[in-house]
Design a protein around this motif. Structure first.
Motif, PDB file in Angstrom:
ATOM      1  N   VAL A  36       7.743  12.062  -2.730  1.00  0.00           N
ATOM      2  CA  VAL A  36       6.534  11.453  -2.150  1.00  0.00           C
ATOM      3  C   VAL A  36       5.300  11.794  -2.995  1.00  0.00           C
ATOM      4  O   VAL A  36       4.298  12.316  -2.511  1.00  0.00           O
ATOM      5  N   ILE A  37       5.443  11.525  -4.296  1.00  0.00           N
ATOM      6  CA  ILE A  37       4.341  11.669  -5.242  1.00  0.00           C
ATOM      7  C   ILE A  37       4.342  10.424  -6.127  1.00  0.00           C
ATOM      8  O   ILE A  37       5.301   9.657  -6.115  1.00  0.00           O
ATOM      9  N   SER A  38       3.280  10.236  -6.884  1.00  0.00           N
ATOM     10  CA  SER A  38       3.219   9.052  -7.743  1.00  0.00           C
ATOM     11  C   SER A  38       4.105   9.238  -8.974  1.00  0.00           C
ATOM     12  O   SER A  38       4.439  10.364  -9.356  1.00  0.00           O
ATOM     13  N   GLU A  39       4.456   8.130  -9.565  1.00  0.00           N
ATOM     14  CA  GLU A  39       5.249   8.164 -10.790  1.00  0.00           C
ATOM     15  C   GLU A  39       4.463   8.861 -11.906  1.00  0.00           C
ATOM     16  O   GLU A  39       5.038   9.568 -12.732  1.00  0.00           O
ATOM     17  N   LYS A  40       3.163   8.685 -11.914  1.00  0.00           N
ATOM     18  CA  LYS A  40       2.297   9.339 -12.903  1.00  0.00           C
ATOM     19  C   LYS A  40       2.367  10.858 -12.750  1.00  0.00           C
ATOM     20  O   LYS A  40       2.410  11.589 -13.741  1.00  0.00           O
ATOM     21  N   THR A  41       2.421  11.335 -11.523  1.00  0.00           N
ATOM     22  CA  THR A  41       2.525  12.772 -11.278  1.00  0.00           C
ATOM     23  C   THR A  41       3.857  13.307 -11.789  1.00  0.00           C
ATOM     24  O   THR A  41       3.918  14.394 -12.370  1.00  0.00           O
ATOM     25  N   VAL A  42       4.925  12.545 -11.602  1.00  0.00           N
ATOM     26  CA  VAL A  42       6.235  12.937 -12.134  1.00  0.00           C
ATOM     27  C   VAL A  42       6.142  13.066 -13.650  1.00  0.00           C
ATOM     28  O   VAL A  42       6.587  14.061 -14.232  1.00  0.00           O
ATOM     29  N   LYS A  43       5.534  12.076 -14.295  1.00  0.00           N
ATOM     30  CA  LYS A  43       5.388  12.108 -15.753  1.00  0.00           C
ATOM     31  C   LYS A  43       4.564  13.313 -16.191  1.00  0.00           C
ATOM     32  O   LYS A  43       4.871  13.945 -17.206  1.00  0.00           O
ATOM     33  N   ASN A  44       3.530  13.630 -15.432  1.00  0.00           N
ATOM     34  CA  ASN A  44       2.702  14.797 -15.750  1.00  0.00           C
ATOM     35  C   ASN A  44       3.504  16.089 -15.643  1.00  0.00           C
ATOM     36  O   ASN A  44       3.383  16.979 -16.489  1.00  0.00           O
ATOM     37  N   HIS A  45       4.313  16.207 -14.593  1.00  0.00           N
ATOM     38  CA  HIS A  45       5.156  17.395 -14.434  1.00  0.00           C
ATOM     39  C   HIS A  45       6.126  17.521 -15.613  1.00  0.00           C
ATOM     40  O   HIS A  45       6.297  18.613 -16.166  1.00  0.00           O
ATOM     41  N   LEU A  46       6.760  16.426 -15.981  1.00  0.00           N
ATOM     42  CA  LEU A  46       7.703  16.461 -17.103  1.00  0.00           C
ATOM     43  C   LEU A  46       6.990  16.826 -18.409  1.00  0.00           C
ATOM     44  O   LEU A  46       7.515  17.595 -19.221  1.00  0.00           O
ATOM     45  N   ALA A  47       5.787  16.294 -18.603  1.00  0.00           N
ATOM     46  CA  ALA A  47       5.005  16.630 -19.802  1.00  0.00           C
ATOM     47  C   ALA A  47       4.647  18.115 -19.801  1.00  0.00           C
ATOM     48  O   ALA A  47       4.728  18.779 -20.844  1.00  0.00           O
ATOM     49  N   ASN A  48       4.272  18.646 -18.635  1.00  0.00           N
ATOM     50  CA  ASN A  48       3.943  20.074 -18.535  1.00  0.00           C
ATOM     51  C   ASN A  48       5.160  20.938 -18.856  1.00  0.00           C
ATOM     52  O   ASN A  48       5.047  21.955 -19.546  1.00  0.00           O
ATOM     53  N   ILE A  49       6.317  20.539 -18.346  1.00  0.00           N
ATOM     54  CA  ILE A  49       7.559  21.277 -18.617  1.00  0.00           C
ATOM     55  C   ILE A  49       7.823  21.293 -20.122  1.00  0.00           C
ATOM     56  O   ILE A  49       8.087  22.353 -20.707  1.00  0.00           O
ATOM     57  N   MET A  50       7.749  20.133 -20.747  1.00  0.00           N
ATOM     58  CA  MET A  50       8.032  20.042 -22.179  1.00  0.00           C
ATOM     59  C   MET A  50       7.008  20.818 -23.004  1.00  0.00           C
ATOM     60  O   MET A  50       7.366  21.450 -23.999  1.00  0.00           O
ATOM     61  N   ASN A  51       5.747  20.821 -22.573  1.00  0.00           N
ATOM     62  CA  ASN A  51       4.724  21.600 -23.276  1.00  0.00           C
ATOM     63  C   ASN A  51       5.015  23.088 -23.180  1.00  0.00           C
ATOM     64  O   ASN A  51       4.875  23.814 -24.160  1.00  0.00           O
TER      65      ASN A  51
END
Length: 78
Positions: A36-51
């Motif tokens: 129950v979050i936006s797709e953009k938030t998912v992308k941000n989480h994945l980017a943070n993980i990769m960083n």
């Protein structure tokens, strides 16, 4: 999985997103609906993980996680 999350200082939410994406193979849209979050938030989480890990691709993320799990299993079986 907990060892991997601790090693790279992932938050609980980042760990949840990582499991849904890499382990369960869900798409960003499926993750966003489930969490129950936006797709953009998912992308941000994945980017943070990769960083935090210092990588740039999902393929490398999957590879590193698989390597970590396999080497952890090997160590515990000794």
């Amino acid at each position: 999985m907990q060892d991997f999350s601790t090693l790279y200082r992932l938050t609980q939410r980042e760990t949840e997103i990582l499991i849904l994406s890499v382990v369960q193979g869900l798409s960003n849209r499926e993750i966003s609906e489930k969490c129950v979050i936006s797709e953009k938030t998912v992308k941000n989480h994945l980017a943070n993980i990769m960083n935090k890990i210092g990588i740039r691709s999902m393929r490398k993320l999957f590879s590193m996680l698989l390597y970590h799990v396999l080497s952890s299993n090997e160590k515990s079986s000794r």
